[in-house]
Each structure stands twice: as structure tokens, then as C-alpha cells.
Design an enzyme around this catalytic site. Structure first.
Site, PDB file in Angstrom:
ATOM      1  N   HIS A 281      18.396 -17.776 -24.163  1.00  0.00           N
ATOM      2  CA  HIS A 281      18.304 -18.791 -23.118  1.00  0.00           C
ATOM      3  C   HIS A 281      17.346 -18.401 -21.998  1.00  0.00           C
ATOM      4  O   HIS A 281      17.048 -19.209 -21.145  1.00  0.00           O
ATOM      5  CB  HIS A 281      19.679 -19.042 -22.495  1.00  0.00           C
ATOM      6  CG  HIS A 281      20.134 -17.924 -21.618  1.00  0.00           C
ATOM      7  ND1 HIS A 281      20.729 -16.804 -22.119  1.00  0.00           N
ATOM      8  CD2 HIS A 281      20.014 -17.725 -20.279  1.00  0.00           C
ATOM      9  CE1 HIS A 281      20.981 -15.978 -21.127  1.00  0.00           C
ATOM     10  NE2 HIS A 281      20.557 -16.497 -19.998  1.00  0.00           N
TER      11      HIS A 281
HETATM   12  C1  UD1 Z   1      21.834 -19.518 -16.059  1.00  0.00           C
HETATM   13  C2  UD1 Z   1      21.671 -18.220 -15.277  1.00  0.00           C
HETATM   14  C3  UD1 Z   1      21.615 -17.037 -16.221  1.00  0.00           C
HETATM   15  C4  UD1 Z   1      22.780 -17.039 -17.183  1.00  0.00           C
HETATM   16  C5  UD1 Z   1      22.792 -18.377 -17.911  1.00  0.00           C
HETATM   17  C6  UD1 Z   1      23.921 -18.468 -18.918  1.00  0.00           C
HETATM   18  C7  UD1 Z   1      20.432 -18.396 -13.183  1.00  0.00           C
HETATM   19  C8  UD1 Z   1      19.150 -18.087 -12.510  1.00  0.00           C
HETATM   20  N1  UD1 Z   1      20.436 -18.227 -14.506  1.00  0.00           N
HETATM   21  O1  UD1 Z   1      20.650 -19.759 -16.790  1.00  0.00           O
HETATM   22  O2  UD1 Z   1      21.650 -15.842 -15.450  1.00  0.00           O
HETATM   23  O3  UD1 Z   1      22.666 -15.974 -18.098  1.00  0.00           O
HETATM   24  O4  UD1 Z   1      22.927 -19.420 -16.927  1.00  0.00           O
HETATM   25  O5  UD1 Z   1      23.983 -19.710 -19.510  1.00  0.00           O
HETATM   26  O6  UD1 Z   1      21.370 -18.780 -12.529  1.00  0.00           O
HETATM   27  N2  UD1 Z   1      21.936 -27.419 -18.649  1.00  0.00           N
HETATM   28  C9  UD1 Z   1      22.656 -28.369 -19.337  1.00  0.00           C
HETATM   29  N3  UD1 Z   1      24.001 -28.334 -19.232  1.00  0.00           N
HETATM   30  C10 UD1 Z   1      24.654 -27.414 -18.468  1.00  0.00           C
HETATM   31  C11 UD1 Z   1      23.884 -26.454 -17.793  1.00  0.00           C
HETATM   32  C12 UD1 Z   1      22.535 -26.457 -17.894  1.00  0.00           C
HETATM   33  O7  UD1 Z   1      22.113 -29.222 -20.022  1.00  0.00           O
HETATM   34  O8  UD1 Z   1      25.887 -27.447 -18.409  1.00  0.00           O
HETATM   35  C13 UD1 Z   1      20.466 -27.433 -18.746  1.00  0.00           C
HETATM   36  C14 UD1 Z   1      19.841 -27.719 -17.393  1.00  0.00           C
HETATM   37  O9  UD1 Z   1      19.534 -29.047 -17.274  1.00  0.00           O
HETATM   38  C15 UD1 Z   1      18.594 -26.852 -17.376  1.00  0.00           C
HETATM   39  C16 UD1 Z   1      18.880 -25.771 -18.392  1.00  0.00           C
HETATM   40  O10 UD1 Z   1      20.038 -26.129 -19.114  1.00  0.00           O
HETATM   41  O11 UD1 Z   1      17.488 -27.590 -17.802  1.00  0.00           O
HETATM   42  C17 UD1 Z   1      19.033 -24.435 -17.747  1.00  0.00           C
HETATM   43  O12 UD1 Z   1      20.121 -24.395 -16.821  1.00  0.00           O
HETATM   44  P1  UD1 Z   1      20.055 -23.454 -15.523  1.00  0.00           P
HETATM   45  O13 UD1 Z   1      21.308 -23.581 -14.770  1.00  0.00           O
HETATM   46  O14 UD1 Z   1      18.788 -23.721 -14.811  1.00  0.00           O
HETATM   47  O15 UD1 Z   1      19.915 -21.971 -16.018  1.00  0.00           O
HETATM   48  P2  UD1 Z   1      20.319 -21.214 -17.351  1.00  0.00           P
HETATM   49  O16 UD1 Z   1      19.114 -21.094 -18.200  1.00  0.00           O
HETATM   50  O17 UD1 Z   1      21.541 -21.817 -17.974  1.00  0.00           O
END
Ligand code: UD1
Length: 349
Positions: free
Chosen positions: A242
């Protein structure tokens, strides 16, 4: 004493569960406060107050499969307050969290804010608390990768610099903090709280069937045939990915994906519980259809805590860029191929 603890994203939930349990256990062994009339005028004992605790979820992870299911399976009480921050750029996530959390702090006036791990919620809430002169405790302090391009490394550095109490999971984290000049009286070794959760849930996970995990989480439209797995359920590899450094750049994701398809899945079934970020980027770079159609690549929706533990226990090999899964595989004895240039699990000089 009043404590607000904070969670925001998936890896926080398994870290907060033992902390909340510890507060519940502490409160349960405190005798009820006697009514005022029954307290002697001069009492040798002042009643010990219970800890008042509120759980705040920033809402960074909001899908049921990334959040709600973990609360249910780890018996975490529903968050008292959800800030509903959701997705966005880092600045948006941190900024929106700070604005919403500041209101909570002004209203609730806790003595301590407890943050865990290294996600954006960790950074945002520790900064907000400190600016209101509220004490901050960081669980899982002192981890360092030395890689300032990782958003999590920035979050850790700032949080540790601001924290009044730094609870470290291992000795190396303590060394990292001492090198940065953190005074000894702020550091306390408590062990790895995430592994406490693993040990508390190991037996439950052991009983799960890998076949059922696959069936109930399988992303539709895949040609995968369960027959080879029902023949030998321990003959698979497991992958999670991820990190922006792996999934956000085409020149990195394409060769990684080709390696998974051409090398790993060619050898054995490869199970991939896919993170929303990774799925989105595979779609963006035109790799999603190939992923669905690769026969030995088994794409699952994000799986729950016990399902992941069971898959990790059963896998012949784990490939991951997750910090938490690396630690869990170490405890479970699963060989782990870390898909990063660096990791926190070493002494950083
Ligand atoms: C975040 C954490 C990372 C952790 C990871 C575990 C930060 C900087 N990063 O990264 O340390 O290891 O979580 O998962 O805080 N999204 C969904 N549904 C959700 C959550 C996210 O669709 O429930 C999508 C969002 O729209 C976004 C992407 O996933 O486009 C990434 O989500 P984001 O919260 O930005 O960071 P992670 O990559 O999940």
C-alpha cells in the site's frame, strides 16, 4: 484523570485495543467511590478516581473493511467521537483533523492525549494537543527508517519530538530516541503492544479455514479455482502492498506487478488482500484486468484481523511493505520478503 486516545487508520486499531483493555481492567479494580455522607470526616484514604477515557476516531480510514470490522473483532468499543475526516492529500487530512480535534480538546479538556503508531492522525492530534498545552503520550515511539520520503517517518519524528511520555516497543527504539536527545525520564519500555493483540487472538485465528477466508473475501470475476488450495492449503504466498513509494509510481508498480505475476504466481498461488490505494493505482495504470485474469493470483478485498493472522500463519512466504505485518510474520515464523528499500526493524545510525 481524563485521557483521550486517538485512532485514524487500520494499523492503529490493533495497537489501541490492549490499551483500552488495560484502562477497563484498572477501572474495574477500583472500589466505587463512597457517597459523601458515608466518608468519615477525617479519612486516611482518599478515594482513587477512575480513569475517564474517550476514544476519538479521526475517520482517516472509513470503509467498513478498513475500520468497522476491526472494532468488532477486537472488541474495541465504538469511538465516542468520529471526526469524519476521510481521504485527501496529506495537508488536507492533517489540517482537517487538527481543526476538528481542536474543538474536541477545547470541549473535553483531557489531561492526556494518547496517540499510537505513525499515521496522519498521530501527527495531527499530537500537534493539536501540544498547542493547547495538553500532555501527549506516544505508544510505539522511537521507530525510525531514516527515510524522510516516507510520510510515516515525518509523522514519527514530529510526534516523538512533542511527546511528554514515549512508550517504546523495543530497545533499539530507545537508542534512536536517546541519540535524538530525548531525556531518559520521558522514555519507558513497554514492549510491542501490537504483538500483545496478536497473542490474545492467535488461538481464535488458528481455527479459521483458509478456504473460507478466500471464499468470503474473493473479489468477483476471477478465474481462480480453489482446488489446488483445498489439496494443500499451506502452499500459497501472501502479499500486501500500500505504500505510496510502491504503488503510486508507474515505473515502480509495473515491474513489481510483473514480478508478482511472472515469478511468484507462476510458482504458487499468491493471495493478495488488496488495499484501496493499491487497487486504485492498478486501475489507473491499466493493470487491473490483468490482475483479475491471472489464474494463480487471488485478489481479495481487505480482510479482517483474524483472517489476516490466519493467512500469515499459513503462508509459505509473505511479501509486504507493511511495517506491522513484518513484525507479525517474525513472531509467527513466516519467512518475509520486505518490499522496501529500508525498514524500521534495525538499528538506525
Ligand atoms: C495509511 C497510513 C499508513 C498505514 C496505512 C494502512 C498515513 C500517512 N499512512 O496509508 O501509515 O500503513 O494507512 O492502511 O497515515 N481509502 C479508501 N477507504 C478507506 C481508506 C482509504 O478507499 O477506508 C483510499 C483513500 O481514498 C486514499 C487511499 O485509500 O485514496 C489511501 O488512504 P490514506 O488514508 O491516504 O493512506 P493509506 O495509504 O491507507
Amino acid at each position: 484523570m481524563k485521557i483521550i486516545s486517538v485512532v485514524g487508520a487500520r494499523p492503529n486499531f490493533m495497537k489501541i485495543a490492549p490499551f483500552i483493555k488495560a484502562i477497563e481492567t484498572y477501572n474495574a479494580q477500583i472500589p466505587p467511590v463512597p457517597s459523601v455522607s458515608s466518608v468519615p470526616q477525617v479519612s486516611p484514604f482518599s478515594p482513587v478516581p477512575k480513569i475517564e477515557h474517550l476514544l476519538v476516531h479521526t475517520g482517516q480510514h472509513y470503509d467498513d473493511r478498513m475500520s468497522k470490522t476491526f472494532f468488532e473483532s477486537l472488541n474495541i468499543p465504538e469511538a465516542d467521537i468520529n471526526l469524519g475526516v476521510g481521504s485527501g492529500t496529506h495537508a488536507e487530512q492533517v489540517g482537517n483533523t487538527m481543526m476538528a480535534f481542536e474543538k474536541v480538546l477545547e470541549q473535553e479538556k483531557p489531561d492526556w492525549v494518547v496517540v499510537v503508531g505513525d499515521v496522519n492522525a498521530t501527527l495531527a492530534c499530537s500537534v493539536t494537543a501540544k498547542k493547547l498545552n495538553i500532555k501527549v503520550c506516544h505508544i510505539e515511539a522511537g521507530l525510525r527508517s531514516g527515510d524522510m520520503t516516507m510520510p510515516e517517518e515525518i509523522n514519527r519524528l514530529v510526534t516523538d519530538r512533542l511527546s511528554d511520555l514515549l512508550l517504546i516497543p523495543d530497545r533499539l527504539s530507545g537508542e534512536n530516541l536517546r541519540k535524538e536527545g530525548v531525556p531518559e525520564n520521558k522514555i519507558a519500555f513497554v514492549g510491542n503492544i501490537m504483538i500483545d493483540t496478536l497473542e490474545a487472538n492467535r488461538q481464535k485465528a488458528e481455527k479459521l479455514s483458509i478456504e473460507n477466508i478466500i471464499k468470503s473475501n474473493l473479489i468477483p470475476d476471477q478465474p481462480f479455482n480453489l482446488a489446488p488450495l483445498s489439496f494443500n492449503p499451506e502452499s500459497f504466498a501472501l502479499i500486501t502492498m500500500h505504500r505510496p513509494s510502491n504503488v503510486d509510481r508507474k515505473e515502480v508498480l509495473v515491474p513489481l506487478f510483473n514480478f508478482l505475476v511472472d515469478e511468484v504466481a507462476a510458482d504458487m498461488p499468491l493471495i493478495w488482500p488488496i488495499h484501496p490505494r493499491a487497487q486504485k493505482m492498478l486501475q489507473t495504470f491499466g493493470l487491473w484486468q490483468k490482475a483479475l485474469q491471472t489464474e494463480n493470483l487471488i485478489l481479495l478485498n481487505p480482510v479482517g484481523y483474524h483472517d489476516m493472522l490466519r493467512l500469515n500463519m499459513g503462508a509459505k512466504l509473505l511479501l509486504t511493505d507493511s511495517g506491522g505485518l513484518q513484525e507479525e510474520s517474525c513472531v509467527l515464523g513466516t519467512p518475509c520478503l520486505t518490499l522496501r528499500w529500508n525498514t524500521e526493524s534495525r538499528y538506525f545510525t
